[in-house]
Scaffold this motif. Structure first.
Motif, PDB file in Angstrom:
ATOM      1  N   UNK A  70       0.811  -1.211   0.000  1.00  0.00           N
ATOM      2  CA  UNK A  70       0.000   0.000   0.000  1.00  0.00           C
ATOM      3  C   UNK A  70       0.856   1.277   0.000  1.00  0.00           C
ATOM      4  N   UNK A  71       0.283   2.356  -0.471  1.00  0.00           N
ATOM      5  CA  UNK A  71       0.987   3.631  -0.459  1.00  0.00           C
ATOM      6  C   UNK A  71       1.190   4.101   0.974  1.00  0.00           C
ATOM      7  N   UNK A  72       2.370   4.623   1.236  1.00  0.00           N
ATOM      8  CA  UNK A  72       2.671   5.129   2.570  1.00  0.00           C
ATOM      9  C   UNK A  72       1.721   6.269   2.921  1.00  0.00           C
ATOM     10  N   UNK A  83      -5.373  -5.641  -2.709  1.00  0.00           N
ATOM     11  CA  UNK A  83      -5.480  -7.097  -2.614  1.00  0.00           C
ATOM     12  C   UNK A  83      -4.122  -7.767  -2.498  1.00  0.00           C
ATOM     13  N   UNK A  84      -3.069  -7.107  -2.952  1.00  0.00           N
ATOM     14  CA  UNK A  84      -1.713  -7.637  -2.788  1.00  0.00           C
ATOM     15  C   UNK A  84      -0.783  -6.500  -2.405  1.00  0.00           C
ATOM     16  N   UNK A  85       0.259  -6.840  -1.647  1.00  0.00           N
ATOM     17  CA  UNK A  85       1.292  -5.895  -1.267  1.00  0.00           C
ATOM     18  C   UNK A  85       2.492  -6.104  -2.185  1.00  0.00           C
ATOM     19  N   UNK A  86       3.237  -5.038  -2.443  1.00  0.00           N
ATOM     20  CA  UNK A  86       4.370  -5.159  -3.361  1.00  0.00           C
ATOM     21  C   UNK A  86       5.422  -4.109  -3.059  1.00  0.00           C
ATOM     22  N   UNK A  87       6.584  -4.288  -3.685  1.00  0.00           N
ATOM     23  CA  UNK A  87       7.687  -3.352  -3.504  1.00  0.00           C
ATOM     24  C   UNK A  87       8.867  -3.781  -4.350  1.00  0.00           C
ATOM     25  N   UNK A 161       4.067  -1.840   7.547  1.00  0.00           N
ATOM     26  CA  UNK A 161       4.639  -2.854   6.656  1.00  0.00           C
ATOM     27  C   UNK A 161       6.111  -2.509   6.423  1.00  0.00           C
ATOM     28  N   UNK A 162       6.993  -3.521   6.567  1.00  0.00           N
ATOM     29  CA  UNK A 162       8.431  -3.312   6.334  1.00  0.00           C
ATOM     30  C   UNK A 162       8.989  -4.505   5.562  1.00  0.00           C
ATOM     31  N   UNK A 163       9.776  -4.217   4.538  1.00  0.00           N
ATOM     32  CA  UNK A 163      10.392  -5.264   3.714  1.00  0.00           C
ATOM     33  C   UNK A 163      11.847  -5.463   4.111  1.00  0.00           C
ATOM     34  N   UNK A 164      12.331  -6.708   3.975  1.00  0.00           N
ATOM     35  CA  UNK A 164      13.729  -7.043   4.234  1.00  0.00           C
ATOM     36  C   UNK A 164      14.276  -7.828   3.051  1.00  0.00           C
ATOM     37  N   UNK A 165      15.386  -7.336   2.494  1.00  0.00           N
ATOM     38  CA  UNK A 165      16.070  -8.027   1.396  1.00  0.00           C
ATOM     39  C   UNK A 165      17.217  -8.849   1.966  1.00  0.00           C
ATOM     40  N   UNK A 166      17.385 -10.060   1.450  1.00  0.00           N
ATOM     41  CA  UNK A 166      18.478 -10.943   1.853  1.00  0.00           C
ATOM     42  C   UNK A 166      19.212 -11.392   0.602  1.00  0.00           C
ATOM     43  N   UNK A 167      20.525 -11.138   0.544  1.00  0.00           N
ATOM     44  CA  UNK A 167      21.253 -11.526  -0.667  1.00  0.00           C
ATOM     45  C   UNK A 167      21.615 -13.009  -0.625  1.00  0.00           C
ATOM     46  N   UNK A 179       3.331   3.023   6.578  1.00  0.00           N
ATOM     47  CA  UNK A 179       2.128   2.835   7.382  1.00  0.00           C
ATOM     48  C   UNK A 179       0.893   3.166   6.547  1.00  0.00           C
ATOM     49  N   UNK A 180      -0.197   2.511   6.873  1.00  0.00           N
ATOM     50  CA  UNK A 180      -1.486   2.870   6.288  1.00  0.00           C
ATOM     51  C   UNK A 180      -2.545   2.729   7.370  1.00  0.00           C
ATOM     52  N   UNK A 181      -3.657   3.400   7.159  1.00  0.00           N
ATOM     53  CA  UNK A 181      -4.732   3.415   8.150  1.00  0.00           C
ATOM     54  C   UNK A 181      -5.935   2.653   7.620  1.00  0.00           C
ATOM     55  N   UNK A 182      -6.456   1.759   8.450  1.00  0.00           N
ATOM     56  CA  UNK A 182      -7.695   1.059   8.150  1.00  0.00           C
ATOM     57  C   UNK A 182      -8.818   1.754   8.911  1.00  0.00           C
ATOM     58  N   UNK A 183      -9.833   2.212   8.192  1.00  0.00           N
ATOM     59  CA  UNK A 183     -10.980   2.883   8.816  1.00  0.00           C
ATOM     60  C   UNK A 183     -12.247   2.223   8.297  1.00  0.00           C
ATOM     61  N   UNK A 184     -12.754   1.308   9.090  1.00  0.00           N
ATOM     62  CA  UNK A 184     -13.962   0.585   8.715  1.00  0.00           C
ATOM     63  C   UNK A 184     -15.183   1.020   9.481  1.00  0.00           C
TER      64      UNK A 184
END
Length: 208
Positions: A70-72, A83-87, A161-167, A179-184
């Protein structure tokens, strides 16, 4: 080893090398007997030509581990959370690259618990992604392969959400969290105060 110790039979030995800078290396050796006679030719190891690398030293962490969806700072209803997270992820420019699907990410809810793909828990949990293998500093685009929560049943609040790269040799780099906010929750007020309820007006006195 000395000639007296070795005799006519071949022997093996080992050395410990420390402090090598990042880069590609080629092994070769030659023998010296106890009369200081030196074998005429160097012997290469690993079956590689002298111009080829036998091994690579890479002690430098990857350079990139980002989350783009999601967009920060975004705010979503349950139905509009992506529906999916990406980076993206990338090794450093002189590194060995990333193995396929080696990037992970964490999803943390407002009470600081972590999503495991099926439930929330207190301990940090690394979620799986899908992406191609890379070489050097080539960037890979990752998407989650782990199952995301059913957002309709989740707490309102800020998710991280935080991503970690491993070589390919195990060096890791954790990127900047988003971060993103859920408001339901539906709004609580929707009122009309002007014109006043039940009032009567001439055409000229209806509130502008």
């Amino acid at each position: 080893f000395t000639e007296a110790a070795l005799g006519a039979n071949p022997h093996t030995g080992s050395i410990t090398v420390i402090g090598l800078a990042d880069g590609s290396y080629h092994w070769r050796a030659r023998a010296i007997d106890n009369n200081s006679a030196i074998s005429a030719a160097w012997t290469s190891f690993g079956g590689n030509a002298e111009s080829a690398a036998d091994f690579v030293v890479d002690a430098t962490a990857p350079a990139t581990a980002s989350v783009t969806t999601p967009a920060n700072g975004g705010t979503f209803r349950a139905a509009t959370v992506p529906a999916s997270f990406s980076g993206s992820a990338a090794d450093n420019s002189g590194g060995v690259g990333l193995a396929a699907n080696s990037t992970t990410f964490t999803l943390q809810r407002p009470d600081n618990q972590y999503w495991t793909g099926s439930a929330w828990q207190v301990a940090v949990f690394n979620l799986a992604t899908t992406h191609s293998a890379t070489t050097s500093g080539t960037t890979a685009a990752w998407t989650n392969s782990a199952t995301l929560p059913s957002w309709a049943s989740q707490f309102d609040g800020t998710y991280t959400v935080r991503a970690t790269a491993t070589d390919a040799v195990g060096n890791t780099f954790s990127g900047t969290a988003i971060t993103f906010t859920l408001d339901g929750t539906n709004p609580t007020t929707a009122s009309v105060t002007t014109p006043a309820n039940g009032s009567s007006f001439r055409a000229a006195t209806v509130p502008a």
